[in-house]
Scaffold this motif. Structure first.
Motif, PDB file in Angstrom:
ATOM      1  N   GLY A   1     -21.180  23.473  18.086  1.00  0.00           N
ATOM      2  CA  GLY A   1     -22.223  24.543  17.268  1.00  0.00           C
ATOM      3  C   GLY A   1     -23.415  24.470  16.999  1.00  0.00           C
ATOM      4  O   GLY A   1     -24.159  23.627  17.841  1.00  0.00           O
ATOM      5  N   GLY A   2     -23.823  24.707  15.597  1.00  0.00           N
ATOM      6  CA  GLY A   2     -25.070  24.498  15.346  1.00  0.00           C
ATOM      7  C   GLY A   2     -25.697  23.322  15.535  1.00  0.00           C
ATOM      8  O   GLY A   2     -26.980  22.979  15.947  1.00  0.00           O
TER       9      GLY A   2
ATOM     10  N   ASN B   1     -22.821  28.718  20.964  1.00  0.00           N
ATOM     11  CA  ASN B   1     -22.218  27.861  20.045  1.00  0.00           C
ATOM     12  C   ASN B   1     -20.924  27.212  20.748  1.00  0.00           C
ATOM     13  O   ASN B   1     -20.277  26.274  20.203  1.00  0.00           O
ATOM     14  CB  ASN B   1     -21.467  28.695  19.016  1.00  0.00           C
TER      15      ASN B   1
ATOM     16  N   ARG C   1     -22.792  37.715  12.108  1.00  0.00           N
ATOM     17  CA  ARG C   1     -23.117  36.230  12.712  1.00  0.00           C
ATOM     18  C   ARG C   1     -24.072  36.647  13.808  1.00  0.00           C
ATOM     19  O   ARG C   1     -25.010  36.023  13.886  1.00  0.00           O
ATOM     20  CB  ARG C   1     -22.097  35.304  13.084  1.00  0.00           C
TER      21      ARG C   1
ATOM     22  N   LYS D   1     -32.436  34.454  12.723  1.00  0.00           N
ATOM     23  CA  LYS D   1     -32.759  32.750  12.362  1.00  0.00           C
ATOM     24  C   LYS D   1     -33.490  32.068  13.573  1.00  0.00           C
ATOM     25  O   LYS D   1     -34.349  31.429  13.409  1.00  0.00           O
ATOM     26  CB  LYS D   1     -31.402  32.239  12.049  1.00  0.00           C
TER      27      LYS D   1
ATOM     28  N   ARG E   1     -26.522  23.155  19.244  1.00  0.00           N
ATOM     29  CA  ARG E   1     -27.431  24.199  19.663  1.00  0.00           C
ATOM     30  C   ARG E   1     -28.973  24.119  18.947  1.00  0.00           C
ATOM     31  O   ARG E   1     -30.042  24.205  19.554  1.00  0.00           O
ATOM     32  CB  ARG E   1     -26.941  25.457  18.986  1.00  0.00           C
TER      33      ARG E   1
ATOM     34  N   ASP F   1     -21.126  20.279  12.735  1.00  0.00           N
ATOM     35  CA  ASP F   1     -19.488  20.464  13.004  1.00  0.00           C
ATOM     36  C   ASP F   1     -19.023  19.918  13.866  1.00  0.00           C
ATOM     37  O   ASP F   1     -19.609  19.675  14.914  1.00  0.00           O
ATOM     38  CB  ASP F   1     -19.565  22.055  13.107  1.00  0.00           C
TER      39      ASP F   1
ATOM     40  N   ARG G   1     -18.178  38.234  12.963  1.00  0.00           N
ATOM     41  CA  ARG G   1     -19.147  38.077  13.984  1.00  0.00           C
ATOM     42  C   ARG G   1     -20.078  38.910  14.051  1.00  0.00           C
ATOM     43  O   ARG G   1     -21.174  38.587  14.882  1.00  0.00           O
ATOM     44  CB  ARG G   1     -18.044  38.027  15.316  1.00  0.00           C
TER      45      ARG G   1
ATOM     46  N   ARG H   1     -27.517  37.693  12.205  1.00  0.00           N
ATOM     47  CA  ARG H   1     -28.046  36.324  11.606  1.00  0.00           C
ATOM     48  C   ARG H   1     -28.585  35.391  12.664  1.00  0.00           C
ATOM     49  O   ARG H   1     -29.600  34.853  12.347  1.00  0.00           O
ATOM     50  CB  ARG H   1     -26.953  35.707  10.853  1.00  0.00           C
ATOM     51  N   PHE H   2     -27.940  34.911  13.691  1.00  0.00           N
ATOM     52  CA  PHE H   2     -28.223  34.027  14.758  1.00  0.00           C
ATOM     53  C   PHE H   2     -29.624  34.616  15.250  1.00  0.00           C
ATOM     54  O   PHE H   2     -30.512  33.918  15.813  1.00  0.00           O
ATOM     55  CB  PHE H   2     -27.271  33.689  15.518  1.00  0.00           C
TER      56      PHE H   2
ATOM     57  N   ARG I   1     -14.774  30.406  20.633  1.00  0.00           N
ATOM     58  CA  ARG I   1     -15.847  30.192  19.771  1.00  0.00           C
ATOM     59  C   ARG I   1     -16.454  31.571  19.775  1.00  0.00           C
ATOM     60  O   ARG I   1     -16.145  32.255  20.666  1.00  0.00           O
ATOM     61  CB  ARG I   1     -16.830  29.197  20.173  1.00  0.00           C
ATOM     62  N   ASP I   2     -17.469  31.789  19.036  1.00  0.00           N
ATOM     63  CA  ASP I   2     -18.154  33.094  18.918  1.00  0.00           C
ATOM     64  C   ASP I   2     -19.128  33.294  20.046  1.00  0.00           C
ATOM     65  O   ASP I   2     -19.101  34.293  20.984  1.00  0.00           O
ATOM     66  CB  ASP I   2     -18.738  33.453  17.411  1.00  0.00           C
TER      67      ASP I   2
ATOM     68  N   LYS J   1     -28.634  22.526  10.252  1.00  0.00           N
ATOM     69  CA  LYS J   1     -28.310  22.806   8.971  1.00  0.00           C
ATOM     70  C   LYS J   1     -27.201  22.120   8.436  1.00  0.00           C
ATOM     71  O   LYS J   1     -27.191  21.471   7.170  1.00  0.00           O
ATOM     72  CB  LYS J   1     -27.995  24.414   8.981  1.00  0.00           C
ATOM     73  N   ASP J   2     -26.227  21.866   9.377  1.00  0.00           N
ATOM     74  CA  ASP J   2     -24.928  20.915   9.087  1.00  0.00           C
ATOM     75  C   ASP J   2     -24.628  20.700  10.392  1.00  0.00           C
ATOM     76  O   ASP J   2     -24.729  20.958  11.580  1.00  0.00           O
ATOM     77  CB  ASP J   2     -24.098  21.866   8.064  1.00  0.00           C
TER      78      ASP J   2
ATOM     79  N   ASP K   1     -12.396  39.317  14.381  1.00  0.00           N
ATOM     80  CA  ASP K   1     -13.117  38.725  13.176  1.00  0.00           C
ATOM     81  C   ASP K   1     -14.358  39.620  13.118  1.00  0.00           C
ATOM     82  O   ASP K   1     -15.461  39.429  13.815  1.00  0.00           O
ATOM     83  CB  ASP K   1     -13.437  37.370  13.380  1.00  0.00           C
TER      84      ASP K   1
HETATM   85  P1  ATP Z   1     -25.276  27.435  11.211  1.00  0.00           P
HETATM   86  O1  ATP Z   1     -24.245  26.414  10.417  1.00  0.00           O
HETATM   87  O2  ATP Z   1     -26.676  26.757  11.432  1.00  0.00           O
HETATM   88  O3  ATP Z   1     -25.466  28.714  10.407  1.00  0.00           O
HETATM   89  P2  ATP Z   1     -23.172  27.230  13.165  1.00  0.00           P
HETATM   90  O4  ATP Z   1     -23.116  27.707  14.692  1.00  0.00           O
HETATM   91  O5  ATP Z   1     -23.001  25.906  13.104  1.00  0.00           O
HETATM   92  O6  ATP Z   1     -24.522  27.966  12.536  1.00  0.00           O
HETATM   93  P3  ATP Z   1     -21.055  27.668  11.443  1.00  0.00           P
HETATM   94  O7  ATP Z   1     -20.537  28.620  10.641  1.00  0.00           O
HETATM   95  O8  ATP Z   1     -21.162  26.312  10.936  1.00  0.00           O
HETATM   96  O9  ATP Z   1     -22.221  28.121  12.407  1.00  0.00           O
HETATM   97  O10 ATP Z   1     -19.723  27.269  12.412  1.00  0.00           O
HETATM   98  C1  ATP Z   1     -19.682  26.221  13.066  1.00  0.00           C
HETATM   99  C2  ATP Z   1     -19.368  26.779  14.808  1.00  0.00           C
HETATM  100  O11 ATP Z   1     -17.829  27.066  14.537  1.00  0.00           O
HETATM  101  C3  ATP Z   1     -19.881  27.767  15.498  1.00  0.00           C
HETATM  102  O12 ATP Z   1     -21.001  27.355  16.205  1.00  0.00           O
HETATM  103  C4  ATP Z   1     -18.838  28.400  16.095  1.00  0.00           C
HETATM  104  O13 ATP Z   1     -18.832  27.934  17.275  1.00  0.00           O
HETATM  105  C5  ATP Z   1     -17.838  28.376  15.434  1.00  0.00           C
HETATM  106  N1  ATP Z   1     -17.507  29.502  14.728  1.00  0.00           N
HETATM  107  C6  ATP Z   1     -17.848  29.787  13.256  1.00  0.00           C
HETATM  108  N2  ATP Z   1     -17.303  31.105  12.698  1.00  0.00           N
HETATM  109  C7  ATP Z   1     -16.736  31.585  13.945  1.00  0.00           C
HETATM  110  C8  ATP Z   1     -16.230  32.841  14.151  1.00  0.00           C
HETATM  111  N3  ATP Z   1     -16.274  33.619  12.975  1.00  0.00           N
HETATM  112  N4  ATP Z   1     -15.596  33.158  14.991  1.00  0.00           N
HETATM  113  C9  ATP Z   1     -15.642  32.236  16.357  1.00  0.00           C
HETATM  114  N5  ATP Z   1     -16.141  30.944  16.122  1.00  0.00           N
HETATM  115  C10 ATP Z   1     -16.822  30.818  14.912  1.00  0.00           C
END
Ligand code: ATP
Ligand code: MG
Length: 494
Positions: free
Chosen positions: A84-85, A185, A230, A237, A88, A100, A227, A233-234, A180-181, A97-98, A224
């Motif tokens: 994920g983030g 990610n 999201r 951002k 990326r 995962d 999405r 937002r991406f 994953r979305d 930001k965090d 979902d």
């Molecule tokens: P950021 O934390 O910078 O906002 P992120 O991509 O890490 O971005 P998170 O919400 O922390 O977003 O989610 C971590 C990962 O989990 C995502 O990168 C994605 O792969 C997966 N994910 C999160 N939400 C969904 C969703 N609604 N549907 C499918 N996959 C998701």
């Protein structure tokens, strides 16, 4: 997913330069490779593997806590990847930001390995490993849901609209990537062999700055609807564009947002509006008919959107200017690393709807301003709570900010000093400034804002002088006029 405090991670300039160089190297390599595959095929049979020298993700850029989790899972015989983030953003040369993590360990197995672990979520069960203020989110690889819906309802449940009410079917890393979305990610970094696995042409999309949903867009949005948020937002951002097939269905599917629980909408509100990109997100949400799912009472009063001109006359222009200014200020504060409270933005969003209610109440009833305010509040708040579950602590601050608008007017005697000592004075004063900035033809408001600005900048003696100079305002407690006593029948007439 909940917003967590940013991890403390220091990135030295030399490292940043190395990251940028490596990004350039990887991106030029991968573009040619990915051009051979269809850029629209969102998942690949085999992941593209980038070895350590082909990507910029290094342990120095990953938080110590995330590394600890990865190492312990690996040591216990599980597969574990940063995903994920975290991956990326490093590819983009940004600070994540965090962090995962995805693993083949089940939530209970993860809990067995970490004392500082708590399992959260019913819809999407995952583990939070807590390291002081930093939380590492660990999710078990998700698998496919069967079409016939024969799976156990405790692990897989779908609504009549195709929304996944439970997403707790576990699977392989390949399946996890498909669940994953967005392609960007679905990148996995292994701390065992330092490879990045790209299952969905995500590196190419990072390179080309494209937000592309994995799989069939309509199905994925139905599963979902968040999405859709999201994607927006991406795009804002990361300064990316949505692929046409990703953006196209959003407007038509926007009504699906009505099924999102208000508690989740609060989390999404924070990510959308308390992230330094509120104004950009606002415009996108309006464009895709999504803003109303956050603030229905505001949305109804906004000018109707005309894509050619941006907005058409007819709606409440003052309202839109006001909320945009509030968002602009919030963005500035966040980008200057100043503190913000979501309560301020909530108070700004609902200020004019609240005023409208008060006006309506005053048309039909004779109430004191306080009673009219509380009557309007009891309409506006529950209506808003149906969309976003605003926690009580923020509701309290919103109320304080609004009540202060009245208190700031009444300054005679000891009142100004009392108001000045109010714990939320600063927020109330900032709100007054915001109002006066927008209501440019309201001279009284401008004078009041200036009075308070001066009051804060002079000595106590001068403050006393300022207070003495105030003409006593009419009593705020406008009571219902007393009924005149019937005059005693005049005997003279008889
Ligand atoms: P950021 O934390 O910078 O906002 P992120 O991509 O890490 O971005 P998170 O919400 O922390 O977003 O989610 C971590 C990962 O989990 C995502 O990168 C994605 O792969 C997966 N994910 C999160 N939400 C969904 C969703 N609604 N549907 C499918 N996959 C998701
Ligand atoms: Mg994240």
């Amino acid at each position: 997913m909940p917003i967590q405090p940013p991890p403390t991670l220091i990135i030295r300039p030399a490292i940043i330069k190395r990251v940028i160089d490596l990004c350039k190297k990887v991106f030029t390599k991968n573009t040619s490779k990915n051009n051979q595959t269809s850029s629209h095929a969102t998942t690949l049979d085999q992941p593209i593997e980038l070895s350590r020298d082909q990507h910029p993700v290094s342990r120095q850029l990953i938080s110590q806590s995330a590394l600890k989790v990865l190492y312990r899972l690996n040591k216990s015989g599980f597969d574990a990847y940063l995903v994920g983030g975290g991956v990326r953003d490093i590819l983009l040369g940004l600070k994540p930001k965090d962090f995962d993590i995805a693993t083949n360990a089940t939530p209970d197995e993860i809990k067995g390995l970490f004392r500082n672990c708590r399992l959260i979520g019913r819809r999407f069960r995952l583990a939070h490993i807590v390291f002081g203020r930093e939380i590492i989110e660990v999710a078990t690889f998700r698998g496919h849901h069967d079409e016939q819906g024969t799976q156990d309802k405790k692990t897989s449940k779908q609504s009549e609209h195709g929304m996944l009410l439970r997403d707790n079917i576990y699977g392989s890393i390949e399946e996890d990537a498909q669940r994953r979305d967005f392609t960007i990610n679905a990148l996995y970094y292994s701390s065992k062999d330092f490879k990045v696995l790209d299952f969905a042409n995500g590196v190419s999309d990072v390179n080309n700055k494209i937000i592309r949903l994995i799989g069939d867009p309509e199905t994925r949005y139905r599963e979902d609807p968040v999405r859709m948020l999201r994607a927006i937002r991406f795009a804002t951002k990361l300064d990316m564009q949505m692929a046409p097939e990703t953006s196209k269905p959003i407007k038509d599917l926007s009504p699906l947002m009505a099924n999102i629980p208000a508690a989740r909408m609060f989390e999404e509100f924070l990510k959308m509006f308390i992230s330094g990109k509120a104004v950009a997100n606002y415009h996108q949400l309006r464009k895709y008919n999504l803003f109303g799912y956050f603030f229905p009472a505001v949305d109804q009063k906004l000018p109707t959107l005309n894509l050619a001109q941006k907005s058409e006359p007819g709606g409440d222009d003052l309202l839109e200017r006001f909320i945009i200014q509030a968002m602009t200020n919030t963005d500035k504060r966040i980008n200057n690393e100043q503190r913000v409270t979501p309560a301020f933005l909530f108070a700004a969003m609902l200020w004019y709807p609240l005023q409208n209610y008060i006006k309506q109440i005053n048309l039909h009833n004779q109430m004191s301003p306080q009673d009219a305010f509380f009557a309007a509040l009891s309409e506006v708040m529950p209506e808003q709570q149906r969309s976003i579950a605003i926690p009580k602590r923020f509701q309290g601050v919103m109320k304080d900010i609004w009540i202060l608008q009245e208190k700031l007017v009444r300054r005679e005697g000891k009142k100004a000093f009392k108001t000045f000592e109010h714990p939320k004075f600063r927020a109330g004063y900032d709100f007054l400034l915001l109002r006066s900035e927008i209501e440019t033809d309201n001279d009284q408001l401008a004078e009041l804002a200036k009075w308070w600005t001066d009051f804060q900048n002079v000595s106590q003696d001068a403050q006393l002088q300022m207070v003495r100079g105030i003409k006593s305002a009419p009593n705020s407690r406008r009571r219902t006029p007393r009924k005149r006593r019937k005059p005693a029948p005049s005997t003279a007439a008889k």
